[in-house]
Structure formats: structure tokens, C-alpha cells
Design a protein around this motif. Structure first.
Motif, short mmCIF file in Angstrom:
data_model
loop_
_atom_site.label_atom_id
_atom_site.label_comp_id
_atom_site.label_asym_id
_atom_site.label_seq_id
_atom_site.Cartn_x
_atom_site.Cartn_y
_atom_site.Cartn_z
N ILE A 222 30.49 60.50 -58.43
CA ILE A 222 31.61 61.26 -59.01
C ILE A 222 32.80 60.32 -59.22
CG2 ILE A 222 33.32 63.05 -58.54
CD1 ILE A 222 31.11 64.62 -57.12
N ASN A 223 33.12 59.53 -58.19
CA ASN A 223 34.25 58.60 -58.31
C ASN A 223 33.97 57.53 -59.37
OD1 ASN A 223 36.84 57.44 -57.07
ND2 ASN A 223 35.42 55.72 -56.89
N GLN A 224 32.73 57.07 -59.44
CA GLN A 224 32.39 56.03 -60.41
C GLN A 224 32.51 56.54 -61.84
OE1 GLN A 224 28.19 54.81 -60.66
NE2 GLN A 224 28.88 52.67 -60.45
N ILE A 225 31.97 57.74 -62.09
CA ILE A 225 32.04 58.32 -63.45
C ILE A 225 33.47 58.72 -63.78
CG2 ILE A 225 31.21 60.17 -64.93
CD1 ILE A 225 29.09 58.08 -64.21
N GLY A 226 34.17 59.28 -62.79
CA GLY A 226 35.53 59.77 -63.05
C GLY A 226 36.55 58.70 -63.32
N ASN A 227 36.25 57.46 -62.99
CA ASN A 227 37.21 56.37 -63.22
C ASN A 227 36.86 55.52 -64.43
OD1 ASN A 227 39.14 56.68 -61.05
ND2 ASN A 227 37.48 56.17 -59.66
N GLN A 228 36.07 56.07 -65.34
CA GLN A 228 35.75 55.35 -66.58
C GLN A 228 36.91 55.48 -67.56
OE1 GLN A 228 32.93 53.51 -67.16
NE2 GLN A 228 32.44 53.89 -65.00
N ALA A 229 37.78 54.48 -67.57
CA ALA A 229 38.98 54.52 -68.40
C ALA A 229 38.68 54.65 -69.90
CB ALA A 229 39.84 53.28 -68.14
N PRO A 230 37.63 54.00 -70.44
CA PRO A 230 37.37 54.15 -71.88
C PRO A 230 37.08 55.59 -72.29
CG PRO A 230 36.21 52.25 -71.01
CD PRO A 230 36.75 52.99 -69.82
N TYR A 231 36.70 56.44 -71.36
CA TYR A 231 36.40 57.83 -71.68
C TYR A 231 37.46 58.79 -71.13
CZ TYR A 231 31.86 55.88 -72.83
OH TYR A 231 30.85 55.11 -73.39
N GLY A 232 38.67 58.26 -70.92
CA GLY A 232 39.79 59.10 -70.52
C GLY A 232 39.85 59.39 -69.03
N SER A 233 39.16 58.61 -68.21
CA SER A 233 39.14 58.82 -66.75
C SER A 233 38.86 60.29 -66.39
CB SER A 233 40.46 58.36 -66.13
OG SER A 233 40.69 57.00 -66.36
N PRO A 234 37.65 60.78 -66.70
CA PRO A 234 37.34 62.20 -66.49
C PRO A 234 37.03 62.54 -65.02
CG PRO A 234 35.41 61.09 -67.33
CD PRO A 234 36.49 60.05 -67.25
N LEU A 235 38.01 62.33 -64.14
CA LEU A 235 37.77 62.57 -62.72
C LEU A 235 37.57 64.05 -62.42
CD1 LEU A 235 37.55 61.32 -59.93
CD2 LEU A 235 40.03 61.57 -59.68
N ILE A 236 38.40 64.92 -63.00
CA ILE A 236 38.27 66.36 -62.76
C ILE A 236 36.94 66.89 -63.31
CG2 ILE A 236 39.24 68.64 -63.24
CD1 ILE A 236 40.89 67.14 -61.27
N PRO A 237 36.56 66.57 -64.57
CA PRO A 237 35.24 67.02 -65.04
C PRO A 237 34.09 66.50 -64.19
CG PRO A 237 36.60 66.37 -66.90
CD PRO A 237 37.35 65.98 -65.66
N ALA A 238 34.16 65.24 -63.75
CA ALA A 238 33.09 64.70 -62.90
C ALA A 238 33.05 65.43 -61.57
CB ALA A 238 33.32 63.21 -62.68
N ALA A 239 34.22 65.77 -61.04
CA ALA A 239 34.26 66.51 -59.77
C ALA A 239 33.70 67.92 -59.96
CB ALA A 239 35.69 66.58 -59.26
N ILE A 240 33.95 68.54 -61.11
CA ILE A 240 33.41 69.87 -61.38
C ILE A 240 31.88 69.82 -61.43
CG2 ILE A 240 33.26 71.71 -63.10
CD1 ILE A 240 36.19 71.15 -63.78
N VAL A 241 31.35 68.83 -62.14
CA VAL A 241 29.89 68.70 -62.26
C VAL A 241 29.27 68.39 -60.90
CG1 VAL A 241 28.02 67.36 -63.29
CG2 VAL A 241 30.00 68.01 -64.67
N GLY A 242 29.81 67.41 -60.21
CA GLY A 242 29.26 67.04 -58.90
C GLY A 242 29.44 68.15 -57.88
N GLY A 243 30.60 68.81 -57.90
CA GLY A 243 30.82 69.92 -56.99
C GLY A 243 29.85 71.06 -57.22
N SER A 244 29.51 71.31 -58.49
CA SER A 244 28.52 72.34 -58.80
C SER A 244 27.16 72.01 -58.20
CB SER A 244 28.40 72.51 -60.31
OG SER A 244 29.64 72.88 -60.88
N MET A 245 26.83 70.73 -58.16
CA MET A 245 25.56 70.32 -57.54
C MET A 245 25.58 70.58 -56.04
SD MET A 245 24.69 66.76 -59.56
CE MET A 245 24.39 66.75 -61.33
#
Length: 309
Positions: A222-245
Motif C-alpha cells: 500500500i505504501n509503495q503504490i501510494g507513493n508513486q509520484a508520477p501517478y499523483g501519489s494515490p495513497l488514499i486510493p491504495a489504502a482503500i483497496v488494501g483496506g478492503s482486502m
């Protein structure tokens, strides 16, 4: 009018309780609405933030993180239950030289936070020349902590059983090991099953602490995907997806616990009839024979317990 536990509320109390309930629901909905509004206002649901999830490699990475989480939890869960039974039985020993050391071990292990245990295993052991992979540091720390907690759960479950359960086992000739294995532990496990499953859920969520020692479980991903700056640093979306799991796995674990409880009730047996019949005089002794009829999945079982007057 009153019930066993509390007075039945009157008309005014009913109205007051309904108003309080409605106000609580409105407050919760308002908070949820504010959170969703802030997510929209900050662009957390924009296409830019969620574009990264259109790549299959991202989902593969989430799958790897979920597998790593489940791999650590599976070993830690089994190990915690085994250690819990071992320490719990030792805690109930009649020998002080066994009971007291086990009690202190349980108290010490329960007092140390899981994260400190992980850091000691991963960062502390190399100081003395022992290198431990992050996976085993996570697993061992979870086993040690949750096993000590489950030991107290098992002890409390056994001690909550009626004293007559143990005495009946001794009366029919069972030794202490047989009484513990055939009578006390099965009943204690059935009674404590919700608490045991709740502790296993805690162990599942505590695998996320492995992120601190670089174990690549779900939170790490989640932290690795959420800190991808070229894609807008989607930390909240990554947390939503990972939290759903996480939620899905916890719900699955709760469903398994529910099925186990249903199965335990179905095959646990029920007592249907108990009657007292007089015994013939035997020398100078008189007594009563209590005949208990119970059923199980095989058929009717009959047990005689002699009570001497």
C-alpha cells in the motif's frame, strides 16, 4: 414490569431512547458525509489518482502483498494456538515449580509490545551475530505475543467451567490428563471460541507491523503504490483497496468461526434426562445412582454416577 436484568422502559423512556438513537445515526451519517466530501474535494476520486489501478502489474503486486500477509498469519495463527495451549495447561498445573515460572513467562510476554519484539528479533539479533529474515521476525513475534494472550484465554475458559465437570471425570476413573483432554479443554474451547477468533483477527492485522522491518506484506505494498509520484501519489486510493482486502479476509475468518461454532453446537451433544434411582443396600453404605441420558450423533449414551450418602 421488569425483566431479569433491567426494568422495562416506559413510554417516555422509549421515546427518549428512540430520539437518542436517531440523533446518533444522524451524527454518524454526518461524519461519514463530511469524510466523503473531503475526499471528493481533495481529488481522491479523480481519474488521475485511480489511473494506476488500470495496470495489471499493480494488482499482481497487491496479490503478492496479500499472500505475504496470509503466509505470516497462517504460521503465526497455528503457532499462537499451540503455544497458548502449552502455556495455558502449564498455568493450570498443580505443581508450583511449573505453574509459577509459566505465569511469569505469560505476564512478561504479554507486557512486551509486538513491534518491539519484531525490532528486537530483526535489528537486535544481528548485534550478537544472528541474522533473522523479516518473515520469521514477524512470525515469531506474533506467536510469542498472541500465544501468551491465548494462554490466559484458555485458562479463564477452563476455570469458568463448573467444578463438578472435573469431579465427574475423576469419579469415572479418568486421570488428570484425561479430564483435561476429554472434558475441560473441549468445553473451554467452545465457550472461548469468539475470543480466540478475535485474537486471531488481531494477529492478522498485526502482520502490518512487519512494514517497519521491511517485510513486504500488504501495508508495505500500500505504501509503495501510494507513493508513486508520477501517478499523483494515490495513497488514499491504495489504502482503500488494501483496506478492503483486510476487511474481506477478516470477514472470511469471522465466517469460519461462525461455522465452527455451529458445528460445535451440532456435535456437542445434549443432556435430555437425569433421574435418581435408589441403590440396593451394600453392607453399611447407602447411596443414589444418578443416571444421565444424553445423545450425540451416534446414538443414546448413558452415564451412571454414584453418590454415597
Amino acid at each position: 414490569m421488569s425483566s431479569v436484568l433491567f426494568d422495562v422502559p416506559g413510554p417516555r423512556a422509549v421515546v427518549r431512547n428512540r430520539l437518542i438513537g436517531a440523533a446518533t445515526v444522524l451524527v454518524v451519517l454526518a461524519v461519514l458525509g463530511w469524510v466523503v466530501w473531503r475526499l471528493f474535494a481533495t481529488g481522491q476520486f479523480s481519474a488521475e489518482k485511480w489511473n494506476i489501478f488500470t495496470f495489471s502489474a499493480v494488482w499482481v503486486r497487491f496479490g503478492e502483498g496479500l499472500v505475504a500477509t496470509l503466509a505470516a498469519f497462517a504460521v503465526a495463527g497455528v503457532g499462537s494456538i499451540a503455544l497458548g495451549f502449552l502455556l495455558g495447561i502449564g498455568r493450570l498445573s498443580e505443581h508450583a515449580w511449573v505453574r509459577e515460572p509459566v505465569r511469569w513467562i505469560i505476564e512478561v510476554l504479554r507486557a512486551v509490545p509486538v513491534l518491539i519484539l519484531m525490532m528486537l528479533l530483526y535489528y537486535g539479533l544481528p548485534v550478537i551475530g544472528v541474522k533473522m529474515p523479516p518473515y520469521w521476525a514477524v512470525v515469531i513475534a506474533l506467536i510469542v505475543y498472541n500465544g501468551s494472550v491465548l494462554a490466559e484465554v484458555l485458562r479463564a475458559g477452563i476455570e469458568s467451567l463448573p467444578r463438578g465437570q472435573k469431579e465427574a471425570g475423576y469419579a469415572i476413573g479418568l486421570r488428570k490428563t484425561g479430564v483435561m483432554y476429554f472434558i475441560l479443554i473441549p468445553q473451554a474451547v467452545r465457550a472461548m471460541m469468539p475470543v480466540i477468533i478475535a485474537q486471531l483477527v488481531v494477529a492478522l492485522k498485526d502482520t502490518a507491523l512487519g512494514f517497519i522491518i521491511t517485510y513486504q506484506e500488504l501495508l508495505y505494498v500500500i505504501n509503495q503504490i501510494g507513493n508513486q509520484a508520477p501517478y499523483g501519489s494515490p495513497l488514499i486510493p491504495a489504502a482503500i483497496v488494501g483496506g478492503s482486502m483486510y476487511v474481506a479476509v477478516c470477514l472470511l475468518l469471522s465466517y469460519i468461526a461462525y461455522r465452527l461454532q455451529r458445528r460445535a453446537k451440532r456435535y456437542g451433544g445434549h443432556v435430555h434426562e437425569a433421574r435418581v434411582v435408589p441403590l440396593e443396600r451394600d453392607s453399611d453404605r447407602r447411596g443414589r445412582s444418578i443416571t444421565v441420558l444424553g445423545d450425540d450423533e451416534v446414538g443414546l449414551a448413558r452415564t451412571h454416577v454414584l453418590v454415597v450418602d
